[in-house]
Design a protein around this motif. Sequence first.
Motif, PDB file in Angstrom:
ATOM      1  N   UNK A   1       0.820  -1.221   0.000  1.00 41.23           N
ATOM      2  CA  UNK A   1       0.000   0.000   0.000  1.00 41.23           C
ATOM      3  C   UNK A   1       0.851   1.266   0.000  1.00 41.23           C
ATOM      4  N   UNK A   2       1.959   1.247   0.771  1.00 43.29           N
ATOM      5  CA  UNK A   2       2.651   2.521   1.009  1.00 43.29           C
ATOM      6  C   UNK A   2       3.997   2.671   0.310  1.00 43.29           C
ATOM      7  N   UNK A   3       4.530   1.585  -0.259  1.00 43.62           N
ATOM      8  CA  UNK A   3       5.862   1.716  -0.859  1.00 43.62           C
ATOM      9  C   UNK A   3       5.752   1.927  -2.368  1.00 43.62           C
ATOM     10  N   UNK A   4       6.598   2.802  -2.895  1.00 42.31           N
ATOM     11  CA  UNK A   4       6.653   2.984  -4.347  1.00 42.31           C
ATOM     12  C   UNK A   4       7.352   1.786  -4.975  1.00 42.31           C
ATOM     13  N   UNK A   5       8.410   1.321  -4.293  1.00 42.17           N
ATOM     14  CA  UNK A   5       9.126   0.124  -4.755  1.00 42.17           C
ATOM     15  C   UNK A   5       9.518  -0.695  -3.537  1.00 42.17           C
ATOM     16  N   UNK A   6       9.716  -1.990  -3.748  1.00 48.08           N
ATOM     17  CA  UNK A   6      10.198  -2.847  -2.663  1.00 48.08           C
ATOM     18  C   UNK A   6      11.395  -3.660  -3.149  1.00 48.08           C
ATOM     19  N   UNK A   7      12.297  -3.963  -2.205  1.00 42.68           N
ATOM     20  CA  UNK A   7      13.386  -4.903  -2.453  1.00 42.68           C
ATOM     21  C   UNK A   7      13.174  -6.060  -1.486  1.00 42.68           C
ATOM     22  N   UNK A   8      13.249  -7.273  -2.015  1.00 40.20           N
ATOM     23  CA  UNK A   8      13.036  -8.448  -1.163  1.00 40.20           C
ATOM     24  C   UNK A   8      14.379  -9.128  -0.939  1.00 40.20           C
TER      25      UNK A   8
END
Length: 255
Positions: A202-209
């Motif tokens: 919902x809140x992140x523009x991008x994610x790194x896993x």
Amino acid sequence: MTAILQAHDLRWSVRGRTIIRDVSMSTHAGETVGVLGPNGSGKSTLIRLLAGLRPCESGQVLLEGRPIGRLSKRALARKVAVVEQEASSSLELGVEDVIGLGRIPHRPAWAPATTADRERVAWAAGQTDVLECLDRSYSTLSGGERQRVQIARALAQEPTVLLLDEPTNHLDIRHQLELLSLVRSTPVTSVVALHDLNLAATYCDRVFVLAGGRVVAGGPPSTVLTAELIADVYGVRARVEPLEHGVSIRVIEPL
Ligand SMILES: Nc1ncnc2c1ncn2[C@@H]1O[C@H](COP(=O)(O)OP(=O)(O)OP(=O)(O)O)[C@@H](O)[C@H]1O
């Protein structure tokens, strides 16, 4: 887009065990970037490396194009604010003073707080809903209140980059949403370690896993957070449904 904080091929080991390996990522001005991954995957360690709290074994972290290792502590503190997972609870300071710690890098050594400093502290306390705690002793606060005071301290620092390690940990649902919505709405570039995949979506523009200290996927949450990735990385079966803006994730069972 301007790259604000960049990591190039970071590696960090302890006692012969490599905890972070080949990690590269970059953040653009104003972005909110999530760092996800199971327990022990290296999220907190990565946040510390990005903050310059730990030197990298190899690779480098650049802030606005300059290696952070070359910045003085004070110059770094003017630019980067970090909230780690477990803030000390034995701090014998008033709440206003704790938030005021964020102002120290902005004035000459030993100079007293100015009216502008106090206004900034009150503004940060308002943003994080701790105005009512300002005259309390920090050690008497609940876990969630302490967490919000630490975020206020980081905001009072007026950073270019905000690094938050599981900031929603002790917060009730409403404060979780309010905090992440605040982080997202500030013009500050933020890197946030999170466990909750729906909050990240919902809140992140991008994610790194992260998995085993490596980045295994990176990009917009709706592209990265697929049922396959969640199964591979977390070992659970999940149903991922598209929403108008993003995705909704329902975890069904461990695999
Ligand atoms: N100083 C240290 N000494 C020994 N092991 C360490 C040290 N710092 C981190 N580790 C190990 O490195 C791994 C990654 O730890 P880290 O705290 O970065 O993971 P994390 O993804 O933040 O985990 P969590 O979700 O549980 O908070 C863990 O196995 C941890 O035990």
